[in-house]
Each structure stands twice: as C-alpha cells, then as structure tokens.
Design a protein around this motif. Structure first.
Motif, short mmCIF file in Angstrom:
data_model
loop_
_atom_site.label_atom_id
_atom_site.label_comp_id
_atom_site.label_asym_id
_atom_site.label_seq_id
_atom_site.Cartn_x
_atom_site.Cartn_y
_atom_site.Cartn_z
N GLY A 65 11.02 32.36 23.89
CA GLY A 65 12.19 31.52 23.68
C GLY A 65 11.92 30.04 23.81
N GLU A 66 11.07 29.67 24.76
CA GLU A 66 10.76 28.25 24.95
C GLU A 66 10.16 27.65 23.69
N ALA A 67 9.23 28.39 23.08
CA ALA A 67 8.59 27.92 21.85
C ALA A 67 9.57 27.92 20.68
N ALA A 68 10.41 28.95 20.62
CA ALA A 68 11.39 29.04 19.54
C ALA A 68 12.37 27.87 19.60
N GLY A 69 12.76 27.50 20.83
CA GLY A 69 13.67 26.37 20.98
C GLY A 69 13.05 25.07 20.50
N LEU A 70 11.77 24.89 20.78
CA LEU A 70 11.07 23.69 20.31
C LEU A 70 10.96 23.69 18.79
N LEU A 71 10.60 24.84 18.22
CA LEU A 71 10.49 24.93 16.75
C LEU A 71 11.83 24.64 16.09
N GLY A 72 12.89 25.20 16.67
CA GLY A 72 14.22 24.96 16.12
C GLY A 72 14.58 23.50 16.12
N LEU A 73 14.24 22.81 17.21
CA LEU A 73 14.52 21.38 17.30
C LEU A 73 13.71 20.60 16.27
N ILE A 74 12.46 20.98 16.08
CA ILE A 74 11.59 20.31 15.11
C ILE A 74 12.17 20.45 13.70
N TYR A 75 12.60 21.65 13.34
CA TYR A 75 13.17 21.86 12.00
C TYR A 75 14.54 21.20 11.87
N LEU A 76 15.28 21.12 12.97
CA LEU A 76 16.59 20.47 12.94
C LEU A 76 16.44 18.97 12.71
N LYS A 77 15.47 18.37 13.38
CA LYS A 77 15.25 16.94 13.24
C LYS A 77 14.53 16.58 11.95
N GLY A 78 13.70 17.53 11.46
CA GLY A 78 12.90 17.22 10.28
C GLY A 78 11.83 16.20 10.56
#
Length: 205
Positions: free
Chosen positions: A55-68
């Motif tokens: 989950g920790e990694a998924a949260g970071l990935l989600g933020l990266i894709y959200l910010k672009g």
C-alpha cells in the motif's frame, strides 16, 4: 539513520517488497542527507512493490500519476493505485484519493471525496481535516453542514502548517460570521467529540 538506510537499500535490491516501498518514498522525497532524490529509481521500486500489493508504494504511485510529475498524468491509474493504498488505511492515500474525486471528477463524485476525507481525518491527517471542512462548507455539497465544517476546522487548527494558515483563516472567518452563537457552541462540542474519536483511533492502533 545510516544503518537503517543501508539495510533498506540492500533489502530493496533483493526485491523485498516492504523495503522497496519504503526506499521508493525515500528516493522520491529524499531522506535526510543520506538518500538524495532520484525519481527514476523511486518509480522503479514503487512499481515493483505496488505489483506485490504494498500500500505504501501504491499510494506513492497514485500520487505520481495524479500530479503527472515526470510521467504523463493518468487519473485512471492514479485512482487505481490510490484506492489500493486507501483500503489498507494509508491516510495520505485516502486524502489524495478524496482530492482526486473532489477536483478531477467534480460534484458528481463529492460523496466519494467525503468518504475518503473522513477516513483520513479520523487518522488525524491535517490536510484531510481542512479539506473536509471546506467540503462541508460548500453550498453545492448535498451534505452541506456549516456546523460540521466549523467543527472540523477547529480540529484541524492546532496542526495546520504555517503556510496554510491564511487559507484556513479565510474559511474560519466566513463560517464564524455566518453561524449563530448556538451553532458555534454546537461546533465546539462536536469538535471535542471528533477529537475523542481521533484519540481512540490512535490508541487502537
């Protein structure tokens, strides 16, 4: 810090998923003077760990894709990864998922935003508490409730970062002038109740 950082690097290179998730965050944000920001390596470890359900990694990935940032913005991927982290009770992911629904999808998904803002707020995440207050204060929100907005604003204030005080103060003033004395007292009472809920959640953890 040095020994733990070295252990994490070693474990991450051996594809230990939890270590990869943590080192991805360290590489993305930087870690004291020991680990410098390195987006490409952070992204690699985050993808590896998220693929294993971390989950920790998924949260970071989600933020990266959200910010672009350094990758094309992708709301669908952001939602998928943030949700994976959010259901594992990562407060920052819950907040970012709420923000995604609030900003990217608009009013039709504000109930979803509300759900995740509440989840993160009860884990005492200040940004989520402020966002929840703003959502309750919005007249277009079907659960519009200025008393709840005032209560969550009271809860959030002690931990509000200095750079956010000005924005929070504007909402505070708008609410305070629009509430009756009775409603202000109701808000204060509700804030005390919410603070107790947050305390109980922390003790259970």
């Amino acid at each position: 810090y040095g020994k733990s950082a070295l252990w994490l690097v070693k474990a991450a290179t051996q594809r230990h998923s939890k270590a990869q998730a943590r080192i991805a965050n360290y590489l993305y944000y930087g870690y004291h003077d020991l680990i410098e920001h390195n987006f490409e390596v952070a992204l690699y470890h985050a993808r590896c760990a998220a693929a294993q359900g971390e989950g920790e990694a998924a949260g970071l990935l989600g933020l990266i894709y959200l910010k672009g940032e350094d990758v094309p913005k992708n709301i669908e991927r952001a939602e998928m990864f943030l949700k994976l982290a959010a259901i594992q009770d990562f407060a920052s992911a819950q907040y970012n998922l709420g923000k995604l629904y609030y900003i990217e999808y608009g009013e039709e998904r504000w109930n979803d935003a509300h759900k995740w803002f509440v989840a993160a707020s009860t884990q005492n995440l200040n940004a989520a508490q402020s966002a929840l207050a703003a959502l309750y204060a919005h007249p277009s929100f079907e659960k519009y409730d200025p008393v709840k907005a005032y209560a969550w604003l009271l809860v959030s204030l002690p931990n509000t970062p200095e750079e956010k005080i000005k924005a929070v103060s504007k909402l505070w003033s708008a609410l305070a002038f629009g509430l009756s004395e009775e409603e202000i007292e109701q808000g204060k009472s509700l804030a005390e109740h919410l603070e107790q809920i947050i305390l109980n959640e922390a003790q259970e953890d």
